[in-house]
Design a protein around this motif. Sequence first.
Motif, PDB file in Angstrom:
ATOM      1  N   MET A 102       0.847  -1.176   0.000  1.00  0.00           N
ATOM      2  CA  MET A 102       0.000   0.000   0.000  1.00  0.00           C
ATOM      3  C   MET A 102       0.895   1.243   0.000  1.00  0.00           C
ATOM      4  O   MET A 102       1.895   1.293   0.682  1.00  0.00           O
ATOM      5  CB  MET A 102      -0.897   0.010   1.236  1.00  0.00           C
ATOM      6  N   THR A 103       0.517   2.219  -0.791  1.00  0.00           N
ATOM      7  CA  THR A 103       1.260   3.470  -0.829  1.00  0.00           C
ATOM      8  C   THR A 103       0.451   4.552  -0.132  1.00  0.00           C
ATOM      9  O   THR A 103      -0.766   4.447   0.014  1.00  0.00           O
ATOM     10  CB  THR A 103       1.560   3.887  -2.278  1.00  0.00           C
ATOM     11  N   TYR A 104       1.147   5.551   0.267  1.00  0.00           N
ATOM     12  CA  TYR A 104       0.525   6.674   0.945  1.00  0.00           C
ATOM     13  C   TYR A 104       0.499   7.826  -0.037  1.00  0.00           C
ATOM     14  O   TYR A 104       1.531   8.211  -0.578  1.00  0.00           O
ATOM     15  CB  TYR A 104       1.331   7.012   2.198  1.00  0.00           C
ATOM     16  N   ALA A 105      -0.657   8.360  -0.309  1.00  0.00           N
ATOM     17  CA  ALA A 105      -0.834   9.379  -1.336  1.00  0.00           C
ATOM     18  C   ALA A 105       0.036  10.608  -1.075  1.00  0.00           C
ATOM     19  O   ALA A 105       0.124  11.099   0.056  1.00  0.00           O
ATOM     20  CB  ALA A 105      -2.293   9.786  -1.409  1.00  0.00           C
ATOM     21  N   ALA A 106       0.667  11.072  -2.133  1.00  0.00           N
ATOM     22  CA  ALA A 106       1.549  12.246  -2.034  1.00  0.00           C
ATOM     23  C   ALA A 106       0.785  13.465  -1.544  1.00  0.00           C
ATOM     24  O   ALA A 106       1.322  14.253  -0.748  1.00  0.00           O
ATOM     25  CB  ALA A 106       2.200  12.525  -3.376  1.00  0.00           C
ATOM     26  N   ASP A 107      -0.466  13.630  -1.979  1.00  0.00           N
ATOM     27  CA  ASP A 107      -1.228  14.795  -1.538  1.00  0.00           C
ATOM     28  C   ASP A 107      -1.520  14.740  -0.045  1.00  0.00           C
ATOM     29  O   ASP A 107      -1.565  15.760   0.632  1.00  0.00           O
ATOM     30  CB  ASP A 107      -2.506  14.974  -2.348  1.00  0.00           C
ATOM     31  N   ARG A 108      -1.674  13.533   0.510  1.00  0.00           N
ATOM     32  CA  ARG A 108      -1.906  13.391   1.953  1.00  0.00           C
ATOM     33  C   ARG A 108      -0.638  13.751   2.729  1.00  0.00           C
ATOM     34  O   ARG A 108      -0.710  14.426   3.752  1.00  0.00           O
ATOM     35  CB  ARG A 108      -2.348  11.963   2.265  1.00  0.00           C
ATOM     36  N   ILE A 109       0.502  13.321   2.233  1.00  0.00           N
ATOM     37  CA  ILE A 109       1.770  13.675   2.884  1.00  0.00           C
ATOM     38  C   ILE A 109       1.959  15.185   2.856  1.00  0.00           C
ATOM     39  O   ILE A 109       2.359  15.793   3.857  1.00  0.00           O
ATOM     40  CB  ILE A 109       2.949  12.951   2.215  1.00  0.00           C
ATOM     41  N   GLU A 114      -0.334  17.457   2.814  1.00  0.00           N
ATOM     42  CA  GLU A 114      -1.243  18.039   3.806  1.00  0.00           C
ATOM     43  C   GLU A 114      -0.655  17.936   5.208  1.00  0.00           C
ATOM     44  O   GLU A 114      -0.714  18.890   5.991  1.00  0.00           O
ATOM     45  CB  GLU A 114      -2.594  17.332   3.781  1.00  0.00           C
ATOM     46  N   GLU A 115      -0.125  16.761   5.540  1.00  0.00           N
ATOM     47  CA  GLU A 115       0.470  16.562   6.867  1.00  0.00           C
ATOM     48  C   GLU A 115       1.656  17.496   7.074  1.00  0.00           C
ATOM     49  O   GLU A 115       1.793  18.113   8.133  1.00  0.00           O
ATOM     50  CB  GLU A 115       0.905  15.115   7.043  1.00  0.00           C
ATOM     51  N   VAL A 116       2.515  17.598   6.066  1.00  0.00           N
ATOM     52  CA  VAL A 116       3.680  18.470   6.170  1.00  0.00           C
ATOM     53  C   VAL A 116       3.241  19.912   6.356  1.00  0.00           C
ATOM     54  O   VAL A 116       3.744  20.618   7.247  1.00  0.00           O
ATOM     55  CB  VAL A 116       4.598  18.318   4.935  1.00  0.00           C
ATOM     56  N   ALA A 117       2.310  20.365   5.546  1.00  0.00           N
ATOM     57  CA  ALA A 117       1.838  21.742   5.652  1.00  0.00           C
ATOM     58  C   ALA A 117       1.213  22.020   7.017  1.00  0.00           C
ATOM     59  O   ALA A 117       1.463  23.061   7.631  1.00  0.00           O
ATOM     60  CB  ALA A 117       0.833  22.035   4.538  1.00  0.00           C
TER      61      ALA A 117
END
Length: 52
Positions: free
Chosen positions: A1-8, A10-13
């Motif tokens: 399973m991969t973790y969506a780049a857009d979710r990462i 969001e977390e970083v921001a």
Amino acid sequence: MTYAADRIEEEVAYLAYHFHWGMDDILDLEHADRRAYVARTARLVEQAEAGQ
């Protein structure tokens, strides 16, 4: 399973905004730790907005 780049992103921001941490520092966190910081920060923000 991969973790969506857009979710990462969001977390970083979110963490960068609230903690003023750099992207590298946030991305160096283990996934579970980063998610825990996001969840805890969200609860604190919700409590502050509710006036608690």
